[in-house]
Design an enzyme around this catalytic site. Structure first.
Site, PDB file in Angstrom:
ATOM      1  N   GLU A  80     -13.271   0.173   6.745  1.00 30.57           N
ATOM      2  CA  GLU A  80     -14.584   0.739   6.403  1.00 30.57           C
ATOM      3  C   GLU A  80     -15.661   0.225   7.349  1.00 30.57           C
ATOM      4  OE1 GLU A  80     -15.154   3.071   4.319  1.00 30.57           O
ATOM      5  OE2 GLU A  80     -13.553   3.048   2.831  1.00 30.57           O
TER       6      GLU A  80
ATOM      7  N   ARG B 218     -17.589   2.867   9.944  1.00 30.84           N
ATOM      8  CA  ARG B 218     -19.009   3.129   9.643  1.00 30.84           C
ATOM      9  C   ARG B 218     -19.945   2.329  10.541  1.00 30.84           C
ATOM     10  NH1 ARG B 218     -19.415   4.619   3.284  1.00 30.84           N
ATOM     11  NH2 ARG B 218     -17.201   4.792   2.861  1.00 30.84           N
TER      12      ARG B 218
ATOM     13  N   ASP C  24      -4.592  10.074   5.078  1.00 28.94           N
ATOM     14  CA  ASP C  24      -5.335  11.072   5.869  1.00 28.94           C
ATOM     15  C   ASP C  24      -5.580  10.749   7.340  1.00 28.94           C
ATOM     16  OD1 ASP C  24      -7.055   9.042   5.002  1.00 28.94           O
ATOM     17  OD2 ASP C  24      -8.461  10.370   3.975  1.00 28.94           O
TER      18      ASP C  24
ATOM     19  N   GLU D  87     -15.607  16.738   4.130  1.00 30.49           N
ATOM     20  CA  GLU D  87     -14.422  17.285   4.823  1.00 30.49           C
ATOM     21  C   GLU D  87     -14.415  18.810   4.960  1.00 30.49           C
ATOM     22  OE1 GLU D  87     -14.283  14.944   2.421  1.00 30.49           O
ATOM     23  OE2 GLU D  87     -13.847  13.220   3.703  1.00 30.49           O
TER      24      GLU D  87
ATOM     25  N   THR E 248     -13.708   9.179  12.333  1.00 28.41           N
ATOM     26  CA  THR E 248     -13.466   9.706  10.990  1.00 28.41           C
ATOM     27  C   THR E 248     -14.708   9.636  10.111  1.00 28.41           C
ATOM     28  OG1 THR E 248     -11.850   9.775   9.200  1.00 28.41           O
ATOM     29  CG2 THR E 248     -12.618   7.581   9.904  1.00 28.41           C
TER      30      THR E 248
END
Ligand code: NAG
Ligand code: NAG
Ligand code: NAG
Ligand code: NAG
Ligand code: NAG
Length: 549
Positions: free
Chosen positions: A123, A127, A266, A435, A524
């Site tokens: 994460e 980010r 994913d 998404e 992502t």
């Protein structure tokens, strides 16, 4: 004789007319307003905290030590920069610039990663490191702000995160690291297993940083996870290129057999393709190809009665029964398949390229079908917004006895108007996820089909209507939903950072004309990085350090 002045004025008027026509400035302007509104509300009531509730104005930081990581701030920098670049409204441009300067000042003078706090490396990489790196790229590219502010902070953070790789005997990092002490910490649950998608979704960030700094260590650390993973588990032969969602970092062996394109699975698939797009290492296209072929063989199914295409899960391994549950998270796959097929060229151009073949044609068709399914997950809902998870319906004769029994629960499930999918009572929340609009943005620019802009506009309107937080009848902010199965919707008191980082960014880019998808790769978390320069890669010896031989 025609007056040349009149002719040039005429041409100028025509040019302006066409510019406004194609760019669709109305929608663009509306998204800029929503972005600035959300950001200003956070600035006024939540700054500089990591977690923010737009209803109560409650806020807190992620680490227990209490210092902010910049969770919302750093995630939003590049969206502000893109607004600054694309807007044709003078007032908005001025405001974007002010916001960028305000944020940059905070990053330079307040943000300090030397904190005694345990953070999740995935994460924090996608980010924070991702946000800083795209801040660096856009600041330089657009000549706004000071690029080195973002780069220096990115290097400092990457050096701290790097320590998560060091203790592990296989090179597969533990799931967390203490930013101050460098102690790497295993996942506290799941037998210490790391999520497979987590340690395979750090590579774009570390590879881009290696190419900027010339420090090959970043590249090698990120890449070293693949060789043990593929070889020890024999992924290509035993799993047809697919991966279970947990891996034990001490042995590199999979833990359990749960295979899915939703959470924890994913972005493993996403980063195989995107490494190829960023670095042009053919190895990663081949691994992606194997995974997509495996997905088509085992997981791609159609719903009953309308034949909506979806990606199923195999909770107990490939040879066992599929589950027809699909997370909204899976909806990134339309855009990914389309980019894998065309490599960022329009479909018309791509079909004429040397690389075009039957596999790519099939990927493209599947991309269109999946994006359509994901659009239906919005369109058929009462608020026109997708729930977190749906369960697809399929013909009775295909069901096992076990599934026939669980289908009885359907009485309590929300059923779509066409009967193609259901929502369980606990899955009806909407977290402002990106998404579907992400796939719609890619499909629009690659196909030039205006249907995708219409879908995007419909979803945008539904977000505005059903997620707005109002005070005295005035819209102040936008928030997540506890319940999108009823109108009026049940609000949840939290604004996700990806509302600003991803959802609004992809919606905004959907309505811009000059978006060249061959030049950048989005991480992502929707942070764009430029395709790496071949000479830099050669200069710094940034090459694929392993093979399957
Ligand atoms: C802008 O987009 C909206 C919705 O997609 C559409 O109704 C409108 O006609 C478009 N305007 C222009 C000038 O293309
Ligand atoms: C390169 O990156 C590694 C990993 O963070 C770091 O330990 C090392 O000091 C860096 N090398 C240089 C020359 O900056
Ligand atoms: C996209 O479609 C429009 C008509 O909707 C057309 O004018 C334009 O030339 C097309 N662009 C490309 C790149 O094909
Ligand atoms: C900035 O905007 C221009 C004009 O719309 C566009 O061509 C360019 O690609 C944009 N740059 C970035 C980095 O988004
Ligand atoms: C370049 O990198 C490869 C793979 O990491 C390595 O095997 C090789 O020794 C390196 N070459 C140089 C000149 O450092």
């Amino acid at each position: 004789m025609l007056n040349p002045v009149i002719i040039s004025v005429g041409i100028a008027v025509l040019a302006v007319f066409y510019y406004f026509q194609s760019k669709n400035t109305t929608v663009s302007f509306k998204i800029e307003k929503i972005l600035l509104q959300s950001f200003n509300d956070y600035k006024k009531n939540g700054w500089p905290y990591d977690v923010y509730g737009p209803i109560s104005h409650n806020h807190r930081n992620m680490p227990r030590s209490g210092e902010p990581l910049g969770w919302i701030i750093v995630d939003t920098i590049d969206t502000l920069m893109l607004g600054y670049n694309y807007t044709i409204d003078k007032e908005n441009k001025k405001e974007f610039l002010e916001q960028i300067e305000f944020v940059e000042n905070w990053v330079e003078n307040e943000l300090d990663y030397d904190m005694d706090a345990e953070v999740n490396i995935f994460e924090t990489t996608i980010r924070m490191l991702g946000g800083l790196l795209s801040g660096y790229y856009l600041s330089k590219d657009l000549n706004v702000g000071k690029p080195e502010v973002y780069l220096n902070k990115a290097i400092d953070l990457a050096n701290r995160l790097s320590l998560a790789f060091v203790n592990s005997p296989t090179g597969i990092p533990y799931s967390s690291v203490n930013l101050k002490t460098g102690e790497a910490i295993k996942n506290h649950v799941d037998n210490g297993a790391s999520s497979t998608a987590e340690f395979t979704t750090l590579q774009l960030e570390f590879k881009y940083l290696a190419s900027i700094t010339g420090n090959k260590t970043y590249w090698d650390l990120a890449e070293q996870v693949y060789e043990p993973l593929y070889k020890i588990n024999d992924i290509l032969d035993k799993y047809d290129g697919l991966v279970p969602i947990y891996t034990l970092p001490d042995t590199a062996k999979f833990w359990g057999e749960n295979i899915r394109f939703g959470s924890r699975g994913d972005s493993f698939y996403e980063y195989l393709l995107k490494q190829y797009l960023l670095t042009h290492e053919v190895m990663y296209y081949n691994l992606y190809r194997a995974a997509i072929d495996g997905m088509k063989k085992h997981l791609v199914k159609e719903s009953f009665p309308s034949g909506l295409t979806y990606i199923a899960e195999k909770p107990n391994g490939l040879e066992f029964q599929a589950s027809s549950k699909m997370d909204h998270l899976v909806c990134f796959m339309g855009g990914l398949l389309a980019m894998g097929a065309t490599e960022g060229y329009t479909i018309k151009e791509a079909r004429a390229m040397y690389f075009w073949n039957e596999d790519r044609e099939d990927d493209w068709l599947l991309a269109m079908k999946l994006t359509h399914t994901c659009y239906q997950m919005y369109h058929q809902l009462p608020a026109g917004l997708s729930p977190e998870i749906v369960v697809f319906n399929y013909a009775k004769e295909q069901r096992t006895e076990f599934e026939e029994i669980t289908m009885i629960d359907r009485q309590n499930w929300w059923t779509s108007p066409t009967d193609d999918f259901f929502v369980k009572p606990l899955d009806g929340h909407n977290l402002q996820r990106p998404e579907t609009v992400e796939s719609i943005m890619f499909m629009y620019h690659l196909s030039n089909d205006t249907t995708y802009r219409e879908w995007g506009q419909e979803i945008l309107n539904n977000f505005v209507e059903h997620t707005a937080v109002k005070e005295n009848g005035r819209v102040e902010a936008y928030t997540s939903l506890n319940d999108c199965l009823h109108v009026p919707t049940g609000k949840r008191d939290n604004m996700e950072s990806f509302w600003l980082a991803e959802t609004l960014k992809y919606l905004y880019l959907l309505f811009q004309d000059n978006v060249d998808l061959r030049e950048v790769v989005f991480n992502t978390e929707a942070h764009p990085f430029p395709v790496l320069d071949k000479t830099d890669m050669e200069k710094f010896n940034l090459t694929t350090g392993w093979s399957l031989e």
